[in-house]
Design a protein around this motif. Structure first.
Motif, PDB file in Angstrom:
ATOM      1  N   MET A  36      -7.422   6.037 -12.277  1.00 16.92           N
ATOM      2  CA  MET A  36      -6.964   4.215 -11.704  1.00 16.92           C
ATOM      3  C   MET A  36      -8.610   3.296 -11.662  1.00 16.92           C
ATOM      4  N   GLY A  37      -7.847   1.806 -12.058  1.00 18.50           N
ATOM      5  CA  GLY A  37      -8.125   1.238 -11.874  1.00 18.50           C
ATOM      6  C   GLY A  37      -8.434  -0.276 -13.091  1.00 18.50           C
ATOM      7  N   GLU A  95      -4.547  -4.559 -13.744  1.00 20.73           N
ATOM      8  CA  GLU A  95      -4.793  -3.131 -13.590  1.00 20.73           C
ATOM      9  C   GLU A  95      -3.252  -1.975 -14.160  1.00 20.73           C
ATOM     10  N   GLU A 139       0.641  -1.352  -0.424  1.00 19.57           N
ATOM     11  CA  GLU A 139       0.260   0.434  -0.098  1.00 19.57           C
ATOM     12  C   GLU A 139       1.138   1.617   0.160  1.00 19.57           C
ATOM     13  N   LYS A 177       0.125   4.971   0.922  1.00 27.40           N
ATOM     14  CA  LYS A 177      -0.202   6.168   1.434  1.00 27.40           C
ATOM     15  C   LYS A 177       0.481   7.330   1.411  1.00 27.40           C
ATOM     16  N   ASP A 194      -1.679   7.971  -3.377  1.00 28.10           N
ATOM     17  CA  ASP A 194      -1.710   7.128  -2.427  1.00 28.10           C
ATOM     18  C   ASP A 194      -2.545   6.065  -3.310  1.00 28.10           C
ATOM     19  N   PHE A 195      -2.226   4.725  -3.119  1.00 25.39           N
ATOM     20  CA  PHE A 195      -3.657   2.990  -3.690  1.00 25.39           C
ATOM     21  C   PHE A 195      -2.670   1.956  -2.879  1.00 25.39           C
ATOM     22  N   ILE A 226      -1.774  10.813  -9.804  1.00 25.34           N
ATOM     23  CA  ILE A 226      -3.135  10.559 -10.033  1.00 25.34           C
ATOM     24  C   ILE A 226      -4.404  11.111 -10.674  1.00 25.34           C
ATOM     25  N   VAL A 246      -2.663   2.367 -13.572  1.00 28.29           N
ATOM     26  CA  VAL A 246      -2.513   3.555 -12.843  1.00 28.29           C
ATOM     27  C   VAL A 246      -1.803   4.432 -13.876  1.00 28.29           C
TER      28      VAL A 246
END
Length: 242
Positions: free
Chosen positions: A214-215, A202, A3, A5, A22-23, A211, A204
């Motif tokens: 994203m997805g 995925e 992660e 952060k 953050d992702f 960012i 980003v």
């Protein structure tokens, strides 16, 4: 799970290159981080690997804060890094570098398995020096084999397509497809090549240090290709994408 952060990073003159990144990076996925040149992609890859420290923010691995750890300590925790321009070593053979990566001697079956996974014949390469005599495509494949030899849970590849020809690029795509299909672990690839984006789980998108989107690939890639641009005004590279 890895992660990121609220990661921020600034250069000594104070200019902020990354802002509040953050992702999460889920286990067992192929994640491609894309964006324009100068957007901070390579810096982010180095921060994940431990080559750079963020100015602000944390990196968590299965809940543990690994932000202070350097690249050696992160490798022990299971994070490998493949450079955009792999290092060449005069006097060190392919066997040597694979065994150094594995941390032990490897038998012939293990060596064949590692080189076979990256499309190289063991007989032709095992005793060759990792030097300038190797092509860009060959050295990239050997570096991927060293990542496999380490057996880490997370592998970070910084623009693996850089400096290689069309034939080598096609072979490289096959290597990543096979890794995705057959290997455990998570691959994180920095790239703006369409064919690499097309095999992602995925995507980003980073631009201007933040960012932008994203997805899942099926959600993000059509947007990137609709106008041949990413959300952050980054051209998706199709020069050797077919």
């Amino acid at each position: 799970m890895l992660e990121l952060k609220n990661i921020s990073w600034s250069i000594p003159n104070g200019r902020t290159v990354l802002k509040n990144i953050d992702f999460p990076i889920p286990d067992g996925r192929l994640v491609v981080i894309t964006g324009p040149n100068g957007s901070g992609k390579t810096t982010l890859a180095k921060i994940i690997a431990g080559l750079e420290k963020p100015s602000l923010g944390q990196i968590l691995l299965d809940g543990e804060d690994i932000t202070p750890l350097d690249i050696t300590e992160r490798a022990k925790r299971g994070i490998s890094f493949a450079f955009q321009q792999p290092v060449r070593f005069k006097g060190i053979t392919v066997r040597d570098i694979l065994e150094l990566s594995a941390g032990r001697e490897l038998n012939q079956v293990e060596l064949c398995d590692l080189l076979g996974k990256v499309g190289l014949c063991t007989r032709d390469y095992i005793n060759r020096e990792v030097n300038a005599a190797l092509s860009g495509g060959e050295i990239k494949r050997i570096e991927i084999a060293t990542v496999l030899a380490r057996g880490t849970a997370y592998s970070v590849f910084d623009e693996p397509e850089a400096g290689i020809d069309l034939w080598s690029f096609s072979g490289l795509i096959k290597v990543f497809e096979d890794l995705k299909k057959n290997e455990k672990g998570t691959q994180i690839i920095i790239s703006h090549q369409e064919r690499i984006l097309n095999i992602a789980d995925e995507i980003v998108v980073i631009a201007d240090g933040v960012i932008r989107d994203m997805g899942e690939r099926d959600k993000i890639l059509p947007k990137l290709l609709a106008s041949d641009k990413t959300v952050g005004e980054c051209p998706v590279e199709r020069r050797i994408s077919k």
